[in-house]
Design an enzyme around this catalytic site. Structure first.
Site, PDB file in Angstrom:
ATOM      1  N   CYS A 107      43.672  34.219  32.222  1.00  0.00           N
ATOM      2  CA  CYS A 107      42.354  34.041  32.847  1.00  0.00           C
ATOM      3  C   CYS A 107      41.673  32.734  32.445  1.00  0.00           C
ATOM      4  O   CYS A 107      40.575  32.433  32.900  1.00  0.00           O
ATOM      5  CB  CYS A 107      41.447  35.239  32.561  1.00  0.00           C
ATOM      6  SG  CYS A 107      42.019  36.739  33.377  1.00  0.00           S
ATOM      7  N   HIS A 158      32.342  33.505  47.705  1.00  0.00           N
ATOM      8  CA  HIS A 158      33.160  32.315  47.930  1.00  0.00           C
ATOM      9  C   HIS A 158      32.723  31.134  47.058  1.00  0.00           C
ATOM     10  O   HIS A 158      32.788  29.983  47.465  1.00  0.00           O
ATOM     11  CB  HIS A 158      33.196  31.936  49.413  1.00  0.00           C
ATOM     12  CG  HIS A 158      34.066  32.860  50.189  1.00  0.00           C
ATOM     13  ND1 HIS A 158      33.631  34.092  50.624  1.00  0.00           N
ATOM     14  CD2 HIS A 158      35.347  32.761  50.584  1.00  0.00           C
ATOM     15  CE1 HIS A 158      34.606  34.701  51.261  1.00  0.00           C
ATOM     16  NE2 HIS A 158      35.671  33.919  51.243  1.00  0.00           N
ATOM     17  N   GLU A 179      36.590  44.175  39.068  1.00  0.00           N
ATOM     18  CA  GLU A 179      37.189  42.848  39.151  1.00  0.00           C
ATOM     19  C   GLU A 179      38.508  42.946  39.912  1.00  0.00           C
ATOM     20  O   GLU A 179      38.893  42.038  40.633  1.00  0.00           O
ATOM     21  CB  GLU A 179      37.397  42.312  37.742  1.00  0.00           C
ATOM     22  CG  GLU A 179      37.548  40.828  37.686  1.00  0.00           C
ATOM     23  CD  GLU A 179      37.556  40.326  36.262  1.00  0.00           C
ATOM     24  OE1 GLU A 179      36.569  39.681  35.861  1.00  0.00           O
ATOM     25  OE2 GLU A 179      38.547  40.562  35.555  1.00  0.00           O
TER      26      GLU A 179
END
Length: 150
Positions: free
Chosen positions: A25, A75, A136
């Site tokens: 990550c 986005h 998530e």
């Protein structure tokens, strides 16, 4: 009158990177986030009021969460504001319009604390933020409860 909880689900797409994280990550990657917002209160008992019988209009909750969370992050690339990320943020900001810099590591947990503060301050009188759940991935989520944060 009974206390009632209302929950509304929201979704948004966003990317992030975890600065100096020791796993995958650390790289830029994205998620299809699902956010569940639960508020609680007593339904309006005033029979002359257009919201009679409602704790809160779902449309009002949709507007608040839309403005405070979804429209801000959908986005977008979420990046921690730090000296190490300063040049990257400047470069990305020249090319892309949806860069959101935050003052925390953009983990699911920290995002929830941010969302809770943003949403709670916009709720109408008599309505409290009760809980948030942020997925998530399909199998990984974090939760925030008001009772744990008093």
């Amino acid at each position: 009158m009974a206390t009632i909880r209302l929950t509304k689900e929201f979704s948004f797409e966003a990317a992030h990177a975890l600065e100096e994280y020791d796993g995958a990550c650390r790289e830029i990657h994205g998620h299809s986030y699902r956010l569940f917002v639960t508020v609680k209160g007593r339904p309006c008992a005033d029979e002359s009021h257009p919201k009679c019988g409602m704790v809160m209009d779902f449309g009002d909750l949709k507007r608040i969460v839309g403005e405070e969370v979804v429209s801000r992050l959908d986005h977008a690339f979420v990046l921690r504001r730090s000296p190490a990320n300063e040049a990257l943020a400047r470069l990305l900001g020249e090319r892309f319009h949806r860069l959101v810099e935050v003052d925390y590591q953009p983990t699911c947990e920290n995002m929830l604390a941010d969302f809770a503060a943003r949403i709670a301050r916009r709720l109408p009188a008599g309505v409290e933020l009760h809980a948030l759940r942020l997925h998530e991935t399909a199998t990984s989520f974090a939760e925030w409860y008001a009772e744990d944060n008093r």
